[in-house]
Design an enzyme around this catalytic site. Structure first.
Site, PDB file in Angstrom:
ATOM      1  N   SER A   1       0.795  -1.233   0.000  1.00  0.00           N
ATOM      2  CA  SER A   1       0.000   0.000   0.000  1.00  0.00           C
ATOM      3  C   SER A   1       0.827   1.282   0.000  1.00  0.00           C
ATOM      4  O   SER A   1       0.275   2.355  -0.250  1.00  0.00           O
ATOM      5  CB  SER A   1      -0.947   0.019   1.197  1.00  0.00           C
TER       6      SER A   1
ATOM      7  N   LYS B   1       0.596   3.369  -3.021  1.00  0.00           N
ATOM      8  CA  LYS B   1      -0.539   4.278  -3.270  1.00  0.00           C
ATOM      9  C   LYS B   1      -0.093   5.734  -3.194  1.00  0.00           C
ATOM     10  O   LYS B   1      -0.678   6.606  -3.831  1.00  0.00           O
ATOM     11  CB  LYS B   1      -1.650   4.011  -2.248  1.00  0.00           C
TER      12      LYS B   1
ATOM     13  N   TYR C   1      -2.336  -2.129 -10.657  1.00  0.00           N
ATOM     14  CA  TYR C   1      -2.392  -1.991  -9.199  1.00  0.00           C
ATOM     15  C   TYR C   1      -1.576  -3.102  -8.521  1.00  0.00           C
ATOM     16  O   TYR C   1      -0.786  -2.840  -7.607  1.00  0.00           O
ATOM     17  CB  TYR C   1      -3.863  -2.012  -8.734  1.00  0.00           C
TER      18      TYR C   1
ATOM     19  N   TYR D   1      -4.597   3.480   7.671  1.00  0.00           N
ATOM     20  CA  TYR D   1      -5.926   2.865   7.645  1.00  0.00           C
ATOM     21  C   TYR D   1      -6.756   3.311   8.836  1.00  0.00           C
ATOM     22  O   TYR D   1      -6.711   4.466   9.243  1.00  0.00           O
ATOM     23  CB  TYR D   1      -5.840   1.326   7.614  1.00  0.00           C
TER      24      TYR D   1
ATOM     25  N   VAL E   1       1.009  -3.889   3.766  1.00  0.00           N
ATOM     26  CA  VAL E   1       0.872  -5.195   4.437  1.00  0.00           C
ATOM     27  C   VAL E   1       2.117  -6.076   4.399  1.00  0.00           C
ATOM     28  O   VAL E   1       2.152  -7.107   5.059  1.00  0.00           O
ATOM     29  CB  VAL E   1      -0.296  -6.058   3.907  1.00  0.00           C
TER      30      VAL E   1
HETATM   31  N1  GLN Z   1      -1.692  -5.284  -2.356  1.00  0.00           N
HETATM   32  C1  GLN Z   1      -2.410  -5.159  -1.129  1.00  0.00           C
HETATM   33  C2  GLN Z   1      -3.907  -5.224  -1.361  1.00  0.00           C
HETATM   34  O1  GLN Z   1      -4.425  -4.583  -2.188  1.00  0.00           O
HETATM   35  C3  GLN Z   1      -2.061  -3.868  -0.479  1.00  0.00           C
HETATM   36  C4  GLN Z   1      -2.797  -3.668   0.798  1.00  0.00           C
HETATM   37  C5  GLN Z   1      -1.969  -3.069   1.880  1.00  0.00           C
HETATM   38  O2  GLN Z   1      -0.762  -2.990   1.829  1.00  0.00           O
HETATM   39  N2  GLN Z   1      -2.652  -2.702   2.921  1.00  0.00           N
HETATM   40  O3  GLN Z   1      -4.606  -5.917  -0.718  1.00  0.00           O
END
Ligand code: GLN
Length: 331
Positions: free
Chosen positions: A77, A80, A204, A256, A274
Site C-alpha cells: 500500500s 498508493k 495496481y 488505515y 501489508v
Molecule cells: N496489495 C495489497 C492489497 O491490495 C495492499 C494492501 C496493503 O498494503 N494494505 O490488498
C-alpha cells in the site's frame, strides 16, 4: 534522553544517536512476537516475522540505520503514495481530487461496505484500495507496463536506481486477490474506472509488488519532508502543492483505521503496507531546544509481523518511541 543545545549532527552525537537506535530496535524486535505476517496474499506469509529494520535520513544528510536494513520487501500500500503523486503530476491535482475524495474512512483498507453504504459517491481517499484502484485507472497508458513507467521513472529520480518488480509476489496477488477484483467491479459499475478493469488491476498489483528497502523509503520520505525538493541536489522532484497534499493524506488516512491513533501518538505523516513497511515523514520543526533531525527527516521501517489492522506491530511501536524521544510530532 534528549536535552541541552547539542548540535546533533556532529560525529560524536551521531554515534550516540546510533547507539540509542540500536538499543530501541533490539528492544522492539521482541514485540514482533505480538503480531502476525499477512497471509491473504499467499507468498507474503513466507516473510520472517522477527525482522525489524529502520533507516532515517535527515535533510542535512545525516543517516542512521539499524536492524535488518538490507532486507528488501514489496511496497504494497505504500505504492498508493507514488501512484497518487504520479497521477497528480500528469493529470493535475484538480482532475484527480474531483474523482477521489480526501476523507478518512475509519474502515479497513479493503472494505467494500463503505462504498455501498454511502452510495455511488467518489471513493473516500486515494489510500484505501477503492481510491487507489481509481487513481491507478487514471494513470496514462494503454497497458499495465505503460502505466507503470512513470511510477518507475519517479522512483528512479528519487532513489538513483530503478527498482524491480517482484514477479512472484505480483503473480501471487494477481491470482488470489478476489477482494480487489470485487472492488474493481464495483467501481466499474459506478463509473469511476477510467481504464479497462483488467489493465487497471494488473497495474495496481504490479505497483504493490515493487521491491524496496528501508533506505529507499527513508529517501522518499526525506524528499517529502523537504516539500518535494531533493535536499542533496536542490532540484524539485515533486511539486510542493502535491507534496503538501500527500503529507496531509498520509497524516489523516495513511495508517488505515489506525490513522487517528497514529496521528495522536506519533504525530507524523506516514503510510504503511501489508508487507510490513512504513514510510514516515518528519517535517522541519521549531522547538526551543536543539533536537535530532530538527530540519526534517524521512524514515523507513520494515517489520512484517502486523497488528490486526495490517500495520507493522513493532514498526509502529518503534516509531512511537522515537517520535516521543525526539519530539518529532508536527503538532
Ligand atoms: N496489495 C495489497 C492489497 O491490495 C495492499 C494492501 C496493503 O498494503 N494494505 O490488498
Amino acid at each position: 534522553m534528549v536535552q541541552g543545545t547539542a548540535n546533533w549532527s556532529t560525529e560524536q552525537n551521531k554515534e550516540w544517536l546510533q547507539e540509542y537506535v540500536n538499543d530501541w530496535v533490539s528492544f522492539y524486535r521482541k514485540h514482533t512476537d505480538d503480531g502476525k505476517v499477512a497471509d491473504y496474499i499467499p507468498l507474503l506469509k513466507e516473510a520472517d516475522p522477527n525482522l525489524l529494520g529502520i533507516s532515517i535520513i535527515g535533510t542535512d544528510g545525516m543517516k542512521i540505520r539499524s536492524g535488518d536494513v538490507s532486507q528488501s520487501f514489496t511496497l504494497q500500500s505504500i505504492s498508493k503514495v507514488l501512484s497518487f503523486i504520479v497521477a497528480c503530476m500528469t493529470r493535475g491535482v484538480t482532475y484527480i481530487l474531483n474523482r477521489v475524495d480526501v476523507e478518512p474512512t475509519g474502515e479497513a483498507f479493503n472494505s467494500i461496505m463503505h462504498l455501498e453504504m454511502k452510495g455511488p459517491k467518489k471513493p473516500f481517499n486515494p489510500f484505501v484500495n477503492a481510491g487507489a484502484i481509481t487513481v491507478t485507472s487514471m494513470l496514462e497508458g494503454n497497458t499495465s507496463d505503460e502505466k507503470m513507467a512513470p511510477i518507475y521513472n519517479l522512483l528512479e529520480k528519487m532513489l538513483g536506481y530503478r527498482p524491480v518488480l517482484n514477479v512472484d509476489i505480483y503473480e501471487s496477488e494477481r491470482d488470489s486477490s478476489m477482494r480487489n477484483r470485487a472492488i474493481g467491479y464495483y467501481l466499474l459499475e459506478t463509473g469511476f474506472l477510467e481504464s479497462d478493469l483488467n489493465i487497471t488491476l494488473e497495474t495496481y498489483f504490479k505497483q504493490c509488488s515493487i521491491n524496496i528497502t528501508v533506505d529507499d523509503l527513508a529517501r522518499i520520505g526525506v524528499i517529502l519532508a523537504n516539500d518535494g525538493e531533493d535536499p542533496d541536489t536542490k532540484t524539485e522532484i515533486i511539486p510542493r502543492q502535491v507534496a503538501r497534499i500527500v503529507k496531509a493524506l498520509m497524516l489523516t488516512c495513511g495508517m488505515y483505521d489506525a490513522s487517528g491513533k497514529f496521528a495522536t501518538y506519533v504525530g507524523v505523516p506516514a503510510k504503511s503496507g501489508v508487507s510490513g513497511g512504513i514510510i514516515a515523514v518528519a517535517p522541519p520543526r521549531v522547538r526551543e531546544e536543539e533536537l535530532p533531525f530538527m530540519s526534517g527527516c524521512g524514515i523507513g521501517v520494515f517489520g512484517p509481523a502486523l497488528d490486526e489492522r495490517g500495520n507493522s506491530i513493532a514498526g509502529i511501536r518503534l516509531l512511537k518511541h522515537i517520535a516521543s524521544q525526539w519530539d518529532l510530532s508536527v503538532f
